[in-house]
Design a protein around this motif. Sequence first.
Motif, PDB file in Angstrom:
ATOM      1  N   ILE A   1       0.874  -1.181   0.000  1.00 43.08           N
ATOM      2  CA  ILE A   1       0.000   0.000   0.000  1.00 43.08           C
ATOM      3  C   ILE A   1       0.908   1.226   0.000  1.00 43.08           C
ATOM      4  CG2 ILE A   1      -1.786   1.279   1.247  1.00 43.08           C
ATOM      5  CD1 ILE A   1      -2.741  -1.436   0.137  1.00 43.08           C
ATOM      6  N   CYS A   2       0.645   2.134  -0.926  1.00 41.88           N
ATOM      7  CA  CYS A   2       1.548   3.254  -1.169  1.00 41.88           C
ATOM      8  C   CYS A   2       0.802   4.570  -0.991  1.00 41.88           C
ATOM      9  CB  CYS A   2       2.067   3.120  -2.604  1.00 41.88           C
ATOM     10  SG  CYS A   2       3.100   4.465  -3.179  1.00 41.88           S
ATOM     11  N   GLY A   3       1.535   5.615  -0.623  1.00 45.31           N
ATOM     12  CA  GLY A   3       0.935   6.940  -0.522  1.00 45.31           C
ATOM     13  C   GLY A   3       0.246   7.351  -1.812  1.00 45.31           C
ATOM     14  N   THR A   4       0.783   6.874  -2.928  1.00 44.77           N
ATOM     15  CA  THR A   4       0.172   7.207  -4.220  1.00 44.77           C
ATOM     16  C   THR A   4      -1.253   6.653  -4.315  1.00 44.77           C
ATOM     17  OG1 THR A   4       2.364   7.121  -5.210  1.00 44.77           O
ATOM     18  CG2 THR A   4       0.514   7.060  -6.728  1.00 44.77           C
ATOM     19  N   ASP A   5      -1.481   5.461  -3.742  1.00 40.81           N
ATOM     20  CA  ASP A   5      -2.839   4.890  -3.753  1.00 40.81           C
ATOM     21  C   ASP A   5      -3.819   5.839  -3.047  1.00 40.81           C
ATOM     22  OD1 ASP A   5      -1.899   2.502  -4.946  1.00 40.81           O
ATOM     23  OD2 ASP A   5      -1.372   1.686  -2.983  1.00 40.81           O
TER      24      ASP A   5
ATOM     25  N   ALA B   1      10.283  -3.787  -4.600  1.00 44.39           N
ATOM     26  CA  ALA B   1      11.212  -3.580  -5.711  1.00 44.39           C
ATOM     27  C   ALA B   1      10.776  -2.374  -6.537  1.00 44.39           C
ATOM     28  CB  ALA B   1      11.272  -4.838  -6.586  1.00 44.39           C
ATOM     29  N   GLU B   2       9.460  -2.138  -6.611  1.00 46.54           N
ATOM     30  CA  GLU B   2       8.954  -1.008  -7.405  1.00 46.54           C
ATOM     31  C   GLU B   2       9.439   0.318  -6.804  1.00 46.54           C
ATOM     32  OE1 GLU B   2       6.844   2.053  -9.168  1.00 46.54           O
ATOM     33  OE2 GLU B   2       6.481   1.581  -7.073  1.00 46.54           O
ATOM     34  N   THR B   3       9.229   0.485  -5.499  1.00 40.63           N
ATOM     35  CA  THR B   3       9.680   1.708  -4.841  1.00 40.63           C
ATOM     36  C   THR B   3      11.197   1.836  -4.930  1.00 40.63           C
ATOM     37  OG1 THR B   3       7.909   1.256  -3.263  1.00 40.63           O
ATOM     38  CG2 THR B   3       9.408   3.044  -2.727  1.00 40.63           C
ATOM     39  N   LEU B   4      11.868   0.721  -4.643  1.00 43.85           N
ATOM     40  CA  LEU B   4      13.338   0.740  -4.632  1.00 43.85           C
ATOM     41  C   LEU B   4      13.924   1.051  -6.001  1.00 43.85           C
ATOM     42  CD1 LEU B   4      14.240  -2.143  -2.219  1.00 43.85           C
ATOM     43  CD2 LEU B   4      15.414   0.061  -2.324  1.00 43.85           C
TER      44      LEU B   4
ATOM     45  N   GLY C   1      -3.129  -0.651  -6.994  1.00 43.91           N
ATOM     46  CA  GLY C   1      -2.103  -1.636  -6.630  1.00 43.91           C
ATOM     47  C   GLY C   1      -1.019  -1.714  -7.685  1.00 43.91           C
ATOM     48  N   HIS C   2       0.133  -1.060  -7.381  1.00 46.17           N
ATOM     49  CA  HIS C   2       1.248  -1.061  -8.341  1.00 46.17           C
ATOM     50  C   HIS C   2       2.519  -1.648  -7.734  1.00 46.17           C
ATOM     51  CE1 HIS C   2       1.434   2.738  -6.099  1.00 46.17           C
ATOM     52  NE2 HIS C   2       2.733   2.629  -6.213  1.00 46.17           N
ATOM     53  N   GLU C   3       2.490  -2.028  -6.443  1.00 49.73           N
ATOM     54  CA  GLU C   3       3.654  -2.650  -5.791  1.00 49.73           C
ATOM     55  C   GLU C   3       3.298  -4.124  -5.625  1.00 49.73           C
ATOM     56  OE1 GLU C   3       4.364  -0.396  -2.206  1.00 49.73           O
ATOM     57  OE2 GLU C   3       4.708   1.463  -3.308  1.00 49.73           O
ATOM     58  N   LEU C   4       3.711  -4.947  -6.584  1.00 51.50           N
ATOM     59  CA  LEU C   4       3.104  -6.269  -6.745  1.00 51.50           C
ATOM     60  C   LEU C   4       4.121  -7.402  -6.866  1.00 51.50           C
ATOM     61  CD1 LEU C   4       0.571  -5.135  -9.487  1.00 51.50           C
ATOM     62  CD2 LEU C   4       0.094  -5.432  -7.038  1.00 51.50           C
TER      63      LEU C   4
HETATM   64 ZN   LIG Z   1       4.230   3.149  -4.746  1.00 46.98          ZN
END
Ligand SMILES: [Zn+2]
Length: 347
Positions: free
Chosen positions: A38-42, A145-148, A60-63
């Motif tokens: 769960i990301c701030g962008t959501d 991995a997406e954020t990183l 949901g983009h961090e999957l």
């Molecule tokens: Zn994100």
Amino acid sequence: MQKRIWQWTGLNEVTSGAAEREQPDQGEAEIRIASIGICGTDLHIMSGHAGFGEPPLPLGHELAGVVERIGPGVDGWAPGDRVCIDPLIGCGVCRECLNGNKHRCARSGEIGLHFPGGWQEYLVVPAANLYRLPDAVSFEEATQAETLHCCLGGIDKLDIRLGCHAAVIGDGPTGLYYVQLLKAAGASKVSLFGMREGRLELGRRLGADVTVNLRSADTASDATAPETQDIAIDAAGNEASLKLGIELLKRGGQLLLFGLPGHPIQADIQSVVLKELTLAGSTNAPQVWPRVLELMASGGVRVKPLITQRYPFEELDKAIAFARSEPDEAVKIIVSHSQVLGGTELP
Ligand SMILES: [Zn+2]
Ligand SMILES: [Zn+2]
């Protein structure tokens, strides 16, 4: 065949339901989603202020998950493969896409931001967007991995020398990743500036040599002294963080602009010119995904300490509500399907 799904359905509203499973087409794979970050962008998208995405939409983009089925023409993947997903999809034919910079493609969009994301049991994605997980990386970790990859792309834009001094401004997940990446890149002293004591404490555990609470900072301390840093990373993205970054930098220093202000802000350009600072902006970095997974597998970057809450998929609405109501406590919330939470990872 039906799948369970959560959708953003209106202002700060999520609704569960069912949808028809899609057949993977040419070059596509169907992924059984295991974990979702769960990301701030959501939260930003759901508030209606992001300027993209239209409800109803599964975000949901961090999957991370497992290959379930592959479409025609897909080589190198088989059902059961553990993967994470690069959410960015470019047009594939423009100059930027052909140069490997699909994030600069004028027609690009992201799974979970512009296109249906991973708030569901199964998701069909281009097989070209999959990365194989090393055994040492769990599904929960792999969501990050997406954020990183965004953070590592930023690091790649800087000329970091062994023994340099670096400041990270912002104590969110990206700030905490930047602390680790700067240490891994050879900075001898990393100072983390933030506003939440719990996160600063976490920053120290993850390698920050100095932490400064900007709410109670002694502005005369060594850590806040001007012209002491070779590198500054603005992972907050507001007028105060930008001002601090410019102040902290030595002459000839480098400032990475990473946090998004969301609107135009003032900057002391006079100092940027006179101090001969280099400013770099950074967003996604499609080329760095394999190195992110290497870093995670080798322990060069640690994700687990950032995971503060875990929710089952059935309670995704509760995860969102917690993220919104307890932003200080929720560093990174991971939502997982039962196979992951039960301790026996898929497959
Ligand atoms: Zn994100
Ligand atoms: Zn393109």
